[in-house]
Write a protein that holds these residues in place. Structure first.
Motif, PDB file in Angstrom:
ATOM      1  N   THR A 112       0.645  -1.157   0.213  1.00 25.96           N
ATOM      2  CA  THR A 112       0.250  -0.027   0.265  1.00 25.96           C
ATOM      3  C   THR A 112       0.556   1.701   0.192  1.00 25.96           C
ATOM      4  O   THR A 112       2.024   1.319   0.538  1.00 25.96           O
ATOM      5  CB  THR A 112      -0.562   0.073   1.174  1.00 25.96           C
ATOM      6  N   VAL A 140      -2.585  -6.622   3.844  1.00 21.84           N
ATOM      7  CA  VAL A 140      -2.206  -5.351   3.301  1.00 21.84           C
ATOM      8  C   VAL A 140      -0.257  -4.666   3.954  1.00 21.84           C
ATOM      9  O   VAL A 140      -0.907  -4.739   5.062  1.00 21.84           O
ATOM     10  CB  VAL A 140      -3.221  -3.775   3.548  1.00 21.84           C
ATOM     11  N   LEU A 281      -6.624   0.373   7.165  1.00 22.88           N
ATOM     12  CA  LEU A 281      -5.542   0.475   6.660  1.00 22.88           C
ATOM     13  C   LEU A 281      -4.358   0.857   5.547  1.00 22.88           C
ATOM     14  O   LEU A 281      -3.819   0.997   5.846  1.00 22.88           O
ATOM     15  CB  LEU A 281      -6.175  -0.246   5.039  1.00 22.88           C
TER      16      LEU A 281
END
Length: 313
Positions: A112, A140, A281
């Motif tokens: 990410t 992630v 996230l």
């Protein structure tokens, strides 16, 4: 060794995606799984104007060559680490390709905060696509800036809210702790404090300590169920008054992996498929594993050979 089980990792050439490769290789090595490196690309939906006033179709050879170079670099990075590595170059939307191939994977891994490429598309306009629709847990991996690397994983925290999805996440967390030899902490968050929390409307007469005790008792039962057959794993547990997203972000600064479920009743259902999901996230200081509601119990083994890239080395 069980090389039939696959850790699928998407790359786009960014340092963040290569960090995802490192995480995927370290995880695959724990169980003797295979790493499959994927780069997916789609051609622009327009043609270019030619000098004679007409339009010329875009030649995708340069784009494909660039994508293949990304795959080759990622494969070279992964080789020599004690795991089998395969790779493929696919056309199509990266998120859609990953979702399709996740049906035959044990875990999918992406980076990410990339430079506007593959990772940004996953966490931007189609931010919920992979966590919400994947057939396997998705990890992630955030940008690594300083300090120790994200592996080996020594400390794991899992969010539990009493839903079926959260129980699946807890069972996967137990297996992850077992694979890594990591400490596992289960956290149930109950937003009762004054403010906009889900339970802030409770009258003052309600015994909030009793509410937390009841939640803790439910957490104990869920942990006992998840530990069945995994006697070597010890789980710490906490029932806390607070916002789940904020608590998970805070825990992420002190652990190596955060695990949450998606589409539960309350708790994390809004976090991972709604606006708050981007905060969880993007603000987590460590990798986040999202266990989708429809994930297969146990680790899937690829069964298809036609139309999938698993056999390509």
């Amino acid at each position: 060794m069980n090389e039939d089980k696959v850790v699928l990792v998407g790359v786009d050439g960014s340092p963040e995606s290569f960090g995802a490769v490192d995480w995927a290789v370290a995880r695959a090595a724990r169980n003797g799984w295979r790493v499959h490196i994927l780069c997916a690309y789609s051609l622009p939906s327009f043609t270019t104007a030619s000098l004679d006033g007409g339009y010329a179709a875009l030649d995708d050879s340069a784009i494909r060559a660039g994508a293949q170079a990304v795959v080759d670099e990622a494969v070279a990075r992964a080789q020599g680490q004690g795991v089998k590595v395969s790779s493929s170059l696919e056309t199509g939307d990266p998120a859609g390709v990953l979702v399709d191939l996740s049906e035959d994977a044990a875990i999918a891994v992406v980076g990410t905060r990339g430079g506007g490429g593959f990772a940004d598309r996953l966490l931007g306009t189609v931010s919920s696509a992979l966590p919400a629709h994947s057939h396997c847990p998705t990890v992630v991996v955030p940008r690594h800036t300083e300090g120790a690397a994200y592996t080996p994983v020594k400390r794991i925290v899992v969010g539990v809210d009493g839903s079926d999805s959260a129980r699946k996440a807890l069972r996967h967390a137990v297996r992850e702790a077992e694979a890594w030899g990591a400490e596992l902490t289960a956290v149930a968050a109950v937003p009762m404090s004054t403010g906009a929390g889900a339970l802030a409307w409770l009258p003052a007469a309600v015994d909030r300590d009793q509410v937390l005790a009841d939640v803790r008792a439910g957490l104990d039962r869920a942990i006992a169920e998840a530990l069945d057959g995994h006697s070597g794993v010890t789980v710490r547990r906490h029932a806390l008054d607070g916002n789940a997203a904020q608590l998970m972000s805070e825990f992420s600064t002190a652990v190596d992996l955060v695990i949450v479920g998606s589409r539960g009743r309350g708790g994390f259902s809004g976090l991972l498929l709604g606006s708050t999901s981007q905060g969880v996230l993007s603000h987590a200081a460590c990798p986040v594993m999202v266990v989708p509601w429809r994930v297969k119990e146990g680790d899937p083994v690829p069964e298809r050979n036609s139309g999938t890239p698993w056999g390509r080395a």
